[in-house]
Design a protein around this motif. Structure first.
Motif, short mmCIF file in Angstrom:
data_model
loop_
_atom_site.label_atom_id
_atom_site.label_comp_id
_atom_site.label_asym_id
_atom_site.label_seq_id
_atom_site.Cartn_x
_atom_site.Cartn_y
_atom_site.Cartn_z
N ARG A 9 19.03 22.56 -22.26
CA ARG A 9 18.94 22.63 -20.81
C ARG A 9 18.42 21.33 -20.21
O ARG A 9 18.99 20.79 -19.28
N SER A 10 17.33 20.82 -20.76
CA SER A 10 16.74 19.59 -20.21
C SER A 10 17.63 18.38 -20.46
O SER A 10 17.64 17.45 -19.66
N SER A 11 18.41 18.40 -21.53
CA SER A 11 19.30 17.28 -21.83
C SER A 11 20.56 17.31 -20.99
O SER A 11 21.09 16.25 -20.63
N CYS A 12 21.03 18.49 -20.66
CA CYS A 12 22.30 18.62 -19.93
C CYS A 12 22.15 18.55 -18.42
O CYS A 12 23.14 18.35 -17.72
N VAL A 13 20.95 18.70 -17.92
CA VAL A 13 20.75 18.84 -16.47
C VAL A 13 21.32 17.65 -15.68
O VAL A 13 21.82 17.83 -14.59
N HIS A 14 21.26 16.46 -16.24
CA HIS A 14 21.75 15.28 -15.52
C HIS A 14 23.04 14.71 -16.11
O HIS A 14 23.45 13.60 -15.74
N ALA A 15 23.67 15.46 -16.98
CA ALA A 15 24.95 15.02 -17.56
C ALA A 15 26.01 14.99 -16.46
O ALA A 15 25.85 15.60 -15.39
N SER A 16 27.08 14.29 -16.69
CA SER A 16 28.16 14.21 -15.71
C SER A 16 28.72 15.59 -15.38
O SER A 16 29.06 15.87 -14.23
N TYR A 17 28.80 16.45 -16.37
CA TYR A 17 29.31 17.80 -16.22
C TYR A 17 28.30 18.77 -16.83
O TYR A 17 28.50 19.26 -17.95
N PRO A 18 27.21 19.03 -16.11
CA PRO A 18 26.11 19.81 -16.68
C PRO A 18 26.49 21.22 -17.12
O PRO A 18 26.01 21.69 -18.16
N ASP A 19 27.36 21.89 -16.39
CA ASP A 19 27.74 23.26 -16.78
C ASP A 19 28.52 23.25 -18.09
O ASP A 19 28.29 24.10 -18.96
N ILE A 20 29.43 22.30 -18.23
CA ILE A 20 30.19 22.18 -19.47
C ILE A 20 29.26 21.81 -20.61
O ILE A 20 29.36 22.36 -21.71
N CYS A 21 28.35 20.89 -20.37
CA CYS A 21 27.39 20.46 -21.38
C CYS A 21 26.57 21.66 -21.86
O CYS A 21 26.45 21.91 -23.07
N LEU A 22 26.05 22.40 -20.93
CA LEU A 22 25.22 23.56 -21.26
C LEU A 22 26.03 24.61 -22.02
O LEU A 22 25.58 25.13 -23.05
N ARG A 23 27.22 24.89 -21.55
CA ARG A 23 28.06 25.91 -22.19
C ARG A 23 28.46 25.51 -23.61
O ARG A 23 28.36 26.29 -24.55
N ASN A 52 30.11 13.67 -21.35
CA ASN A 52 28.80 14.26 -21.65
C ASN A 52 28.24 13.71 -22.96
O ASN A 52 27.03 13.45 -23.08
N ALA A 53 29.09 13.52 -23.95
CA ALA A 53 28.65 12.95 -25.22
C ALA A 53 28.09 11.54 -25.02
O ALA A 53 27.04 11.18 -25.56
N LEU A 54 28.79 10.75 -24.20
CA LEU A 54 28.31 9.40 -23.92
C LEU A 54 26.95 9.45 -23.24
O LEU A 54 26.05 8.69 -23.58
N TYR A 55 26.79 10.35 -22.30
CA TYR A 55 25.51 10.50 -21.62
C TYR A 55 24.38 10.82 -22.62
O TYR A 55 23.31 10.22 -22.57
N LEU A 56 24.66 11.75 -23.54
CA LEU A 56 23.62 12.14 -24.50
C LEU A 56 23.32 11.01 -25.49
O LEU A 56 22.19 10.86 -25.93
N ILE A 57 24.33 10.22 -25.82
CA ILE A 57 24.09 9.05 -26.68
C ILE A 57 23.24 8.02 -25.93
O ILE A 57 22.31 7.47 -26.50
N ASN A 58 23.58 7.78 -24.69
CA ASN A 58 22.81 6.82 -23.89
C ASN A 58 21.34 7.25 -23.78
O ASN A 58 20.45 6.39 -23.69
N ARG A 59 21.09 8.53 -23.78
CA ARG A 59 19.70 9.03 -23.70
C ARG A 59 18.90 8.69 -24.95
O ARG A 59 17.67 8.71 -24.92
N LEU A 60 19.57 8.43 -26.05
CA LEU A 60 18.86 8.10 -27.30
C LEU A 60 18.25 6.71 -27.25
O LEU A 60 17.31 6.41 -27.95
N ASP A 61 18.84 5.86 -26.44
CA ASP A 61 18.44 4.45 -26.40
C ASP A 61 17.12 4.23 -25.71
O ASP A 61 16.77 4.66 -24.71
#
Length: 184
Positions: A31-45, A175-184
Motif C-alpha cells: 500500500r505505501s509503495s503503490c500510493v504514488h505509483a503512476s497507476y496506484p490501483d493497478i499497482c495495488l491490485r 509501475n515497475a520503473l517507479y518501484l525500482i526508482n524508489r530503491l535508489d
C-alpha cells in the motif's frame, strides 16, 4: 463458566490470526509503495495478489518486474497469432512483435539485475546495477509506446485489441520503473 471449544476450532482461529498478523506488514508495504505509483490501483491490485515474496522494497520491485514480464510475454504470444488482410495492420503487427520481444528481453535483464543487486544500497557497483535496471525498464516502456505508434493510422478491432493489451503492459511496466526508482 468455561467455554469448551474443540481443539480444531482453536487451532483454526490461531492460524487465521497468525496469517492476518503476518500478512499485515506485506500489505502495508504494498500500500505505501503503490500510493504514488503512476497507476496506484493497478499497482495495488497486481502486487497484493502476487504469490511470491514481497516483504522488502527490493522484493516488491522484483515482483513488479515479474508481473510486467509475464504480461509482456503473453502479449508477445498474442501478437504472433493475430492475422490481418490489411497491409498496414500487417506491417504494424510485425513491428509490434519485434518491439514487444525487445521489451521482454529488457525486462528479463532487469529482473536478473535486481536479483543480483548488491546489498547495502551504495557504492559504484550498486549504482551501476540500478542504472542498468532503470535504463532497461525505460527502454521496455519506449518499445511499448513505439508499438502503439505503428497503429496510429490503422482502425479496427486489431488496433483496439493491441492498444488495450499494450497499454496494460505499459502501465504495469511504468509501475515497475517507479518501484525500482524508489530503491535508489
Amino acid at each position: 463458566m468455561a467455554v469448551n471449544l474443540p481443539l480444531s476450532l482453536l487451532l483454526l482461529f490461531s492460524l487465521s490470526s497468525f496469517q492476518t498478523l503476518s500478512a499485515k506488514p506485506r500489505d502495508d508495504l504494498v500500500r505505501s509503495s503503490c500510493v504514488h505509483a503512476s497507476y496506484p490501483d493497478i499497482c495495488l491490485r497486481t502486487l497484493s495478489s502476487y504469490d511470491g515474496p514481497a516483504n522488502t522494497p527490493r522484493d516488491l520491485a522484483q515482483a513488479a518486474v515479474k508481473v510486467s514480464l509475464t504480461r509482456a510475454r503473453k502479449v508477445s504470444d498474442y501478437l504472433t497469432t493475430v492475422r490481418s488482410a490489411n497491409k498496414r495492420e500487417q506491417s504494424a503487427l510485425k513491428d509490434c512483435v519485434e518491439q514487444v520481444g525487445d521489451s521482454v528481453d529488457e525486462l528479463s535483464k532487469t529482473l536478473s539485475e535486481l536479483q543480483h543487486l548488491r546489498t547495502g544500497g551504495s557504492g559504484a557497483s550498486y549504482r551501476w546495477q540500478m542504472s542498468n535496471a532503470e535504463t532497461w525498464v525505460s527502454a521496455a516502456l519506449t518499445n511499448e509506446d513505439t508499438c502503439l505508434d505503428g497503429f496510429r493510422d490503422v482502425d479496427g478491432k486489431v488496433r483496439s485489441d493491441v492498444k488495450r493489451k499494450i497499454t496494460n503492459v505499459a502501465r504495469v511496466t511504468s509501475n515497475a520503473l517507479y518501484l525500482i526508482n524508489r530503491l535508489d
